[in-house]
Design an enzyme around this catalytic site. Sequence first.
Site, mmCIF file in Angstrom:
data_model
loop_
_atom_site.group_PDB
_atom_site.id
_atom_site.type_symbol
_atom_site.label_atom_id
_atom_site.label_comp_id
_atom_site.label_asym_id
_atom_site.label_seq_id
_atom_site.Cartn_x
_atom_site.Cartn_y
_atom_site.Cartn_z
ATOM 1 N N LYS A 148 0.807 -1.170 -0.144
ATOM 2 C CA LYS A 148 0.022 0.020 0.004
ATOM 3 C C LYS A 148 0.831 1.232 0.033
ATOM 4 C CE LYS A 148 -3.682 -2.219 2.149
ATOM 5 N NZ LYS A 148 -4.511 -2.984 3.563
ATOM 6 N N GLN A 197 -4.964 -1.648 9.513
ATOM 7 C CA GLN A 197 -4.921 -2.876 8.971
ATOM 8 C C GLN A 197 -5.409 -4.176 10.001
ATOM 9 O OE1 GLN A 197 -3.738 -3.436 5.749
ATOM 10 N NE2 GLN A 197 -4.054 -5.665 5.938
ATOM 11 N N ASP A 226 -11.436 2.449 3.667
ATOM 12 C CA ASP A 226 -11.835 1.070 3.702
ATOM 13 C C ASP A 226 -13.005 0.754 3.578
ATOM 14 O OD1 ASP A 226 -9.718 -0.774 3.635
ATOM 15 O OD2 ASP A 226 -9.356 -0.322 5.857
HETATM 16 N N1 GUN Z 1 -6.918 -6.899 6.248
HETATM 17 C C1 GUN Z 1 -7.001 -7.759 4.972
HETATM 18 N N2 GUN Z 1 -7.702 -6.991 4.198
HETATM 19 C C2 GUN Z 1 -7.748 -5.850 4.449
HETATM 20 C C3 GUN Z 1 -8.298 -4.269 4.009
HETATM 21 O O1 GUN Z 1 -8.801 -4.309 2.805
HETATM 22 N N3 GUN Z 1 -8.480 -3.496 4.712
HETATM 23 C C4 GUN Z 1 -7.837 -3.388 6.014
HETATM 24 N N4 GUN Z 1 -7.895 -2.497 6.923
HETATM 25 N N5 GUN Z 1 -7.199 -4.656 6.667
HETATM 26 C C5 GUN Z 1 -7.385 -5.718 5.847
#
Ligand code: GUN
Length: 286
Positions: A53, A97, A120
Site C-alpha cells: 500500500k 490494518q 476502507d
Molecule cells: N486486512 C485484510 N484486508 C484488509 C483491507 O482491505 N483493509 C484492512 N484495513 N485490513 C485488511
Amino acid sequence: MAEIINGKIVSEKIRADIRCEVQKLKATAGIIPGLAVIVVGGDPASAVYVRNKHKACLDVGIESYQIQYPDGISEEELLRKIDELNLDDRVNGILVQLPLPDNISEKRVIERISPEKDVDAFHPINVGRITVGNYDFLPCTPAGIISLLDYYGIEICGKRCVVIGRSNIVGKPMALLMTERNATVTLCHSRTLNLDAICREADIIIVAIGKAEFLRADMVKDGAVVIDVGINRMENGKLVGDVAFDEVSAKASMITPVPGGVGPMTITTLLKNTLLAAKLHIMGHI
Ligand code: GUN
C-alpha cells in the site's frame, strides 16, 4: 483454457489516471492527498500488504504515513491516535490494518474513524450508505473486482453469481455490489449445504473463503468466470489462492491468477478512495 484476467495490467492503467488526477489537484488546489496506515503487531501477511500500500501511494504521488505499534499497545492508545488523525488536515484517508490483536475491539476502532476518512468503507455509516446505493467510498476488494469484470467486458446484468465467503471485508459487500449490478446472487459460506451444486449453476464465481485451493474443477460450470480473492501461503512457501488454479482454468472461460489478479486491484481502489476523500474535503471547504 481460460483467459487470464490480469489485475496488474488493469491496475497500472487505473493508477496512471489517478497519478494524473493527483498532479492536477496539487497544481490547482495545492493539496497532496494523504493516507495514514496503522499496523498493530508483527503479522507477516499484514506487513506485506501494508508495504504494498505504501509503495502504491508513492507511485501515484499520494503521501503515505505509516504508523507501526507493537503488539502490547492498548485500545485507548490506538483510539487516541485515530482521534488525532481524524483532525489532521494532511490525512484524507485512515486505514487500520486488520486483523487486530485480541485485546483491541475491531468494532470500536472502525467506528472511531471519521466516516469521511474511512477509505476502507468499513464504518457502519458507510456500509449503510452502500446498502441503500448512496455512497462515496466503496470497499476496496469488491470494487476492485467489479472494475476488473468491467475492464474485460464481462456481462454482470442478469447473470448467476455465487460468492463464497461472507466476511464484512469481501463476501458480504461483494454480494451487495453484484446485486446492485443486477446479477442474481447467492452468498455461500462454510455452513452452506450442497455448495458444489450451487457453484455449478454460477456464471461468475467469486471465492473469498481463505482456504487454499478450495474451489475444484468439479464445482465449476464449463465457461464460468472465476475470481479468486484468496492468498494462502503453503508450507513450501508458495502462494496459492482459494481456487485450484490448474484444474479450474481448464474449465473456466476466464480466471484471475494469484498473485497478480485481485490483489493489485484492492490497492488501486484504496488509492481511488483516498483521492476521492481529498476531493470531498476540498469541496467541503469551498
Ligand atoms: N486486512 C485484510 N484486508 C484488509 C483491507 O482491505 N483493509 C484492512 N484495513 N485490513 C485488511
